[in-house]
Scaffold this motif. Sequence first.
Motif, mmCIF file in Angstrom:
data_model
loop_
_atom_site.group_PDB
_atom_site.id
_atom_site.type_symbol
_atom_site.label_atom_id
_atom_site.label_comp_id
_atom_site.label_asym_id
_atom_site.label_seq_id
_atom_site.Cartn_x
_atom_site.Cartn_y
_atom_site.Cartn_z
ATOM 1 N N PHE A 168 0.420 -1.496 -0.494
ATOM 2 C CA PHE A 168 -0.056 -0.356 -0.137
ATOM 3 C C PHE A 168 0.630 0.954 0.316
ATOM 4 O O PHE A 168 0.873 2.548 -0.666
ATOM 5 N N GLN A 169 2.321 0.763 0.201
ATOM 6 C CA GLN A 169 3.118 2.006 0.735
ATOM 7 C C GLN A 169 2.939 3.115 -0.925
ATOM 8 O O GLN A 169 2.837 4.423 -0.675
ATOM 9 N N PRO A 170 3.408 2.779 -2.086
ATOM 10 C CA PRO A 170 3.436 3.411 -3.351
ATOM 11 C C PRO A 170 0.833 3.898 -3.580
ATOM 12 O O PRO A 170 1.743 4.904 -4.492
ATOM 13 N N ILE A 171 0.444 3.086 -3.730
ATOM 14 C CA ILE A 171 -0.621 3.261 -3.110
ATOM 15 C C ILE A 171 -0.338 4.578 -2.490
ATOM 16 O O ILE A 171 -1.352 6.087 -3.470
ATOM 17 N N ARG A 172 0.042 5.573 -1.639
ATOM 18 C CA ARG A 172 -0.375 6.231 -0.420
ATOM 19 C C ARG A 172 0.074 7.309 -1.382
ATOM 20 O O ARG A 172 0.480 8.299 -1.709
ATOM 21 N N GLU A 173 1.481 7.049 -1.982
ATOM 22 C CA GLU A 173 2.504 8.043 -2.590
ATOM 23 C C GLU A 173 2.114 8.616 -3.653
ATOM 24 O O GLU A 173 2.073 10.096 -3.845
ATOM 25 N N GLU A 174 1.146 8.076 -4.626
ATOM 26 C CA GLU A 174 0.444 8.203 -5.814
ATOM 27 C C GLU A 174 -0.390 9.273 -5.467
ATOM 28 O O GLU A 174 -0.924 10.229 -6.246
ATOM 29 N N ALA A 175 -1.245 8.579 -4.494
ATOM 30 C CA ALA A 175 -2.453 9.655 -4.165
ATOM 31 C C ALA A 175 -1.703 10.869 -3.873
ATOM 32 O O ALA A 175 -2.837 11.980 -3.413
ATOM 33 N N ILE A 176 -0.692 11.017 -2.977
ATOM 34 C CA ILE A 176 0.359 12.111 -2.237
ATOM 35 C C ILE A 176 0.209 13.192 -3.187
ATOM 36 O O ILE A 176 -0.077 14.249 -3.539
ATOM 37 N N LYS A 177 0.426 12.574 -4.422
ATOM 38 C CA LYS A 177 1.021 13.615 -5.882
ATOM 39 C C LYS A 177 -0.083 13.575 -6.584
ATOM 40 O O LYS A 177 -0.089 14.245 -7.425
ATOM 41 N N GLU A 178 -1.174 13.093 -6.382
ATOM 42 C CA GLU A 178 -2.404 13.589 -7.208
ATOM 43 C C GLU A 178 -3.555 14.426 -6.680
ATOM 44 O O GLU A 178 -4.457 15.090 -7.024
ATOM 45 N N GLY A 179 -2.716 14.806 -5.401
ATOM 46 C CA GLY A 179 -3.555 15.548 -4.038
ATOM 47 C C GLY A 179 -4.492 14.645 -3.755
ATOM 48 O O GLY A 179 -5.642 16.280 -3.330
ATOM 49 N N LEU A 180 -5.090 13.567 -3.684
ATOM 50 C CA LEU A 180 -5.710 12.707 -3.574
ATOM 51 C C LEU A 180 -5.865 13.060 -1.489
ATOM 52 O O LEU A 180 -6.496 12.769 -0.969
ATOM 53 N N ILE A 181 -4.088 12.908 -1.077
ATOM 54 C CA ILE A 181 -4.250 12.840 0.716
ATOM 55 C C ILE A 181 -3.763 14.352 0.977
ATOM 56 O O ILE A 181 -2.633 14.569 -0.037
ATOM 57 N N SER A 182 -4.235 15.028 1.585
ATOM 58 C CA SER A 182 -4.041 16.440 1.733
ATOM 59 C C SER A 182 -3.133 15.852 3.116
ATOM 60 O O SER A 182 -3.137 15.497 3.914
ATOM 61 N N THR A 183 -1.548 17.384 3.249
ATOM 62 C CA THR A 183 -1.554 17.042 4.166
ATOM 63 C C THR A 183 -2.151 17.509 5.811
ATOM 64 O O THR A 183 -1.562 17.214 6.804
ATOM 65 N N LYS A 184 -3.433 17.913 5.710
ATOM 66 C CA LYS A 184 -3.945 18.560 6.586
ATOM 67 C C LYS A 184 -4.869 17.850 6.952
ATOM 68 O O LYS A 184 -5.167 17.792 8.648
ATOM 69 N N VAL A 185 -5.368 15.949 6.897
ATOM 70 C CA VAL A 185 -5.586 14.777 7.158
ATOM 71 C C VAL A 185 -5.098 14.181 7.665
ATOM 72 O O VAL A 185 -4.740 13.110 8.334
#
Length: 469
Positions: free
Chosen positions: A272-289
Amino acid sequence: MEKKPLKITETVLRDAHQSLMATRMTTEQMAPIIPVMDRVGYHAVECWGGATFDASMRFLKEDPWERLRTFRDGFKHTKLQMLFRGQNILGYSHYADDVVEYFVQKSIANGIDIIRIFDCLNDLRNLKTAVDACRKERGHSQIALSYTLGDAYTLEYWIDIAKRIEDMGADSICIKDMAGLLIPYEADRLIRALKENVSIPIELHNHYTSGVASMSCLKAVEAGCDIIDTAISPLALGTSQPATEVMVKTFEGTPYDTGLDLNLLAEVAEYFQPIREEAIKEGLISTKVLGVDINTLRYQVPGGMLSNMVSQLKEQNAEDKFDEVLQEIPRVREDLGEPPLVTPSSQIVGTQAVLNVLMGERYKVATKETKDILLGKYGQTVKPFNPDVVEKVLGPDKDKVITCRPADLIEPQLPKLEEEVKEWKQQDEDVLSYALFPKQAIDFFKFRQAQQTGVDPDFADTEYGAYPV
């Protein structure tokens, strides 16, 4: 001390990605890791329900029922769990009993073992139909209590409602702490009291938003909690759950040892680590959460509710009113019978508080949802409404307040729904997708047909002729 192995429910396939990446993980992303997860030895994997149903059709162009069948085919040894909003099922308004019963039937037929059922007001009347239907289908019915703070929510309240849940025939109880308000020593006190008064298993579901979730899990387990919800580390913490590996390691070598294989969990995390990294890159995961929002504990308001409130004030160029609105929230909540601040009641209370402040007069303008709560359309609150507010908001409609279970006033809906969807129906379950999200379902059915035929139905039989997809 006698051995009491702790059970773990893994949330990465539902709540973890719902909380951190707006429910955007696809079935294609999840499927390859299923065989490894199936060997871990989880009590259950929460993989369906909540916002996944809507998001599958709306954003991912996936059939949620096909996703569930994929999970069932892959998980040979692990129970599958879903989240179910009582009489709202997975939508945002109450449905007739025939729709609730049919949805439960089809969920279990397609592979669900455990249905976690909750109501935003903890009104058990809104849960009974789903619990009874689950028992009829021989599924495991778990009632989740929306945990909150307030004058009405005493230890006696939680004990009493837990006893009533056991009497209803539920198979287990979950303390559902969406806002991260359950602090460690309160978790100890609450779980001990529940274990002394009911015999069915107790599960704790909490979010890391306020920073205390792992500590609360530790104290809850020491107090007798049977099961905790965790998320594999790449999609843990922040607005998600405590990390699975951390909690497994915490109890290793103790009477609560989970017995889960940390090497297998490392393999799951690595996936799941690369899935997380890709989601951050795409803006799906915000640092706010991802961090700790201490305002959750300061104001006893869920993080999502605070951010929603800030955006509402920003739109009105009234960010300077933030503190005033924060002070208004507990007053509005008290006026509306002190409901738990969870979806949808948190949005109702928050929006009304913003309106009260911006208008310079309390309840000069009331939202439709505020009126509906006061009319009893969401169910029964733990405390009575403020009679002055009822008079001001409802006026002559105050005589239309209902005291019965809201769904008692809804006629059977399935025959009409079946008729409306027959043009698009390819499986029994399509009527349920349509019942919950009519527009999104029809859009998805059109997309599905286009994929199958190569022709977009919106363009067929027009002056342009068939339009290839």
